[in-house]
Design an enzyme around this catalytic site. Structure first.
Site, PDB file in Angstrom:
ATOM      1  N   HIS A  33       0.858  -1.187   0.000  1.00 53.70           N
ATOM      2  CA  HIS A  33       0.000   0.000   0.000  1.00 53.70           C
ATOM      3  C   HIS A  33       0.895   1.238   0.000  1.00 53.70           C
ATOM      4  O   HIS A  33       2.135   1.115  -0.062  1.00 53.70           O
ATOM      5  CB  HIS A  33      -0.946  -0.032   1.200  1.00 53.70           C
ATOM      6  CG  HIS A  33      -0.263  -0.294   2.509  1.00 53.70           C
ATOM      7  ND1 HIS A  33       0.658   0.568   3.045  1.00 53.70           N
ATOM      8  CD2 HIS A  33      -0.344  -1.342   3.380  1.00 53.70           C
ATOM      9  CE1 HIS A  33       1.103   0.092   4.198  1.00 53.70           C
ATOM     10  NE2 HIS A  33       0.519  -1.077   4.420  1.00 53.70           N
ATOM     11  N   HIS A  36       4.037   1.229   2.273  1.00 56.75           N
ATOM     12  CA  HIS A  36       5.194   0.527   1.701  1.00 56.75           C
ATOM     13  C   HIS A  36       5.818   1.364   0.580  1.00 56.75           C
ATOM     14  O   HIS A  36       7.039   1.455   0.466  1.00 56.75           O
ATOM     15  CB  HIS A  36       4.768  -0.811   1.094  1.00 56.75           C
ATOM     16  CG  HIS A  36       4.189  -1.795   2.065  1.00 56.75           C
ATOM     17  ND1 HIS A  36       2.865  -2.165   2.043  1.00 56.75           N
ATOM     18  CD2 HIS A  36       4.755  -2.497   3.075  1.00 56.75           C
ATOM     19  CE1 HIS A  36       2.643  -3.060   2.993  1.00 56.75           C
ATOM     20  NE2 HIS A  36       3.763  -3.278   3.635  1.00 56.75           N
ATOM     21  N   GLN A  60       7.468 -15.489  12.214  1.00 61.52           N
ATOM     22  CA  GLN A  60       7.154 -14.333  13.060  1.00 61.52           C
ATOM     23  C   GLN A  60       5.677 -14.292  13.458  1.00 61.52           C
ATOM     24  O   GLN A  60       5.237 -13.372  14.138  1.00 61.52           O
ATOM     25  CB  GLN A  60       7.583 -13.025  12.397  1.00 61.52           C
ATOM     26  CG  GLN A  60       6.729 -12.564  11.234  1.00 61.52           C
ATOM     27  CD  GLN A  60       7.287 -11.315  10.587  1.00 61.52           C
ATOM     28  OE1 GLN A  60       8.362 -11.361   9.991  1.00 61.52           O
ATOM     29  NE2 GLN A  60       6.588 -10.203  10.701  1.00 61.52           N
TER      30      GLN A  60
HETATM   31  P1  AMP Z   1       4.888  -5.195   6.526  1.00 63.31           P
HETATM   32  O1  AMP Z   1       4.634  -5.590   5.127  1.00 63.31           O
HETATM   33  O2  AMP Z   1       3.658  -4.893   7.313  1.00 63.31           O
HETATM   34  O3  AMP Z   1       5.837  -6.132   7.238  1.00 63.31           O
HETATM   35  O4  AMP Z   1       5.666  -3.805   6.451  1.00 63.31           O
HETATM   36  C1  AMP Z   1       6.847  -3.675   5.725  1.00 63.31           C
HETATM   37  C2  AMP Z   1       7.472  -2.350   6.042  1.00 63.31           C
HETATM   38  O5  AMP Z   1       6.580  -1.288   5.683  1.00 63.31           O
HETATM   39  C3  AMP Z   1       7.786  -2.186   7.547  1.00 63.31           C
HETATM   40  O6  AMP Z   1       9.034  -1.524   7.680  1.00 63.31           O
HETATM   41  C4  AMP Z   1       6.651  -1.320   8.014  1.00 63.31           C
HETATM   42  O7  AMP Z   1       6.975  -0.540   9.146  1.00 63.31           O
HETATM   43  C5  AMP Z   1       6.414  -0.434   6.796  1.00 63.31           C
HETATM   44  N1  AMP Z   1       5.067   0.121   6.836  1.00 63.31           N
HETATM   45  C6  AMP Z   1       3.885  -0.561   6.930  1.00 63.31           C
HETATM   46  N2  AMP Z   1       2.855   0.294   7.001  1.00 63.31           N
HETATM   47  C7  AMP Z   1       3.383   1.548   6.968  1.00 63.31           C
HETATM   48  C8  AMP Z   1       2.833   2.857   7.026  1.00 63.31           C
HETATM   49  N3  AMP Z   1       1.535   3.073   7.127  1.00 63.31           N
HETATM   50  N4  AMP Z   1       3.683   3.910   6.960  1.00 63.31           N
HETATM   51  C9  AMP Z   1       5.015   3.708   6.859  1.00 63.31           C
HETATM   52  N5  AMP Z   1       5.599   2.504   6.801  1.00 63.31           N
HETATM   53  C10 AMP Z   1       4.795   1.426   6.858  1.00 63.31           C
END
Ligand code: AMP
Length: 285
Positions: A33, A36, A60
């Site tokens: 989204h 990311h 995890q």
């Molecule tokens: P995930 O796919 O949820 O493991 O997230 C992958 C990376 O994207 C991680 O470093 C998250 O902190 C970052 N991330 C997820 N959502 C957001 C957001 N709303 N704003 C900024 N970074 C995000």
């Protein structure tokens, strides 16, 4: 662009390094989204080549969590990355990463275990073992991609702090680049898990950012006593909200804070419609 094996990624990275190019890594679990994408954009700006990993990391997830139903949208993710200027989308299978051993047992893998002090609080309290899985997979990704820079969102601030600690403690030659939280206009922090929310849940989910913004407002007005700041939160909660924690921590070392200051980060986790949501805010920003 789309690579499934470690060997392919290593080969390409080897060539880039030979050419003297810098490499950025954005680790994700996919269902990409705008949150990311903000990390990816930053990486593309800063690095000559960018690898985005898309891997729903089984180790995890705790038993009973959403591993099986976690959204998987690899085709759309790959397209988004391609359009954003990413060089490789690395989407390994669990067996490519962990072999054919029994998933979610710890008899097949050397784990990276972050310090107890960093994990016995906030999300680590209810998600026992979660950060072992995160540190292990991130360490593996660092070894596979050998990035100069790796990009992590402040959305998962405890994770970011733990990764920074791991990199420092283990002398991993990578610079961690923190990226600010991306929100919907409503204030809701973007998350792949927002897909689980009904329209009404989405409205109720605004409670997280409302509580955080209100606490910050009170802090800016001069209230620094944590108990008084916590009190302000309770007026926002109703029967749709199942608050897991609301904590005030030093944003560098996760020390608990008694009197708030600019370095205090406020962390919240709350279930809405059965979906566990997290958010945080830095008081000094
Ligand atoms: P995930 O796919 O949820 O493991 O997230 C992958 C990376 O994207 C991680 O470093 C998250 O902190 C970052 N991330 C997820 N959502 C957001 C957001 N709303 N704003 C900024 N970074 C995000």
């Amino acid at each position: 662009m789309l690579k499934h094996t470690i060997a392919e990624v290593r080969e390409l990275v080897k060539q880039w390094k030979k050419e003297g190019l810098t490499v950025g890594l954005v680790p994700t679990m996919g269902a990409l989204h705008a949150g990311h994408l903000s990390l990816i954009k930053k990486a593309v700006e800063k690095c000559d080549r960018v690898v985005v990993s898309v891997f729903v990391n089984p180790i995890q997830f705790c038993p009973g969590e959403d591993l099986d139903k976690y959204p998987r949208t690899l085709e759309a993710d790959t397209k988004l990355c391609e359009d954003a200027g990413v060089s490789i989308v690395f989407a390994p299978s669990p067996s490519e990463m962990y072999g054919e051993g029994q998933m979610r047992t710890n008899d097949f893998l050397t784990y990276v275990i972050p310090p107890f002090f960093y994990v016995n609080k906030l999300c680590g309290k209810s998600r026992v073992g979660h950060f072992d899985g995160v540190c292990t997979v991130v360490n593996k990704l660092f070894n596979i991609v050998q990035p100069d820079y790796a990009f992590f969102g402040e959305k998962d601030a405890q994770q970011l702090i733990i990764i920074k600690k791991m990199v420092k403690d283990l002398n991993i030659p990578v610079e961690i680049i923190p990226c600010p939280i991306v929100r919907e206009e409503s204030g809701l922090a973007l998350s792949s898990r927002n897909k689980y929310l009904s329209e009404n849940d989405k409205k109720e989910a605004l409670v997280l950012s409302k509580i955080l913004n209100n606490i910050k407002l009170c802090y800016k007005k001069g209230i620094t006593d944590i108990e008084s700041l916590k009190e302000t939160a309770y007026t926002f909660l109703n029967e749709h909200h199942d608050l897991e924690y609301l904590e005030f921590m030093n944003q560098t070392n996760l020390d608990e804070v008694k009197i708030a200051d600019d370095n205090t980060r406020v962390f919240i986790a709350c279930r809405v419609g059965g979906v566990r949501l997290i958010d945080n805010i830095l008081l000094g920003e």
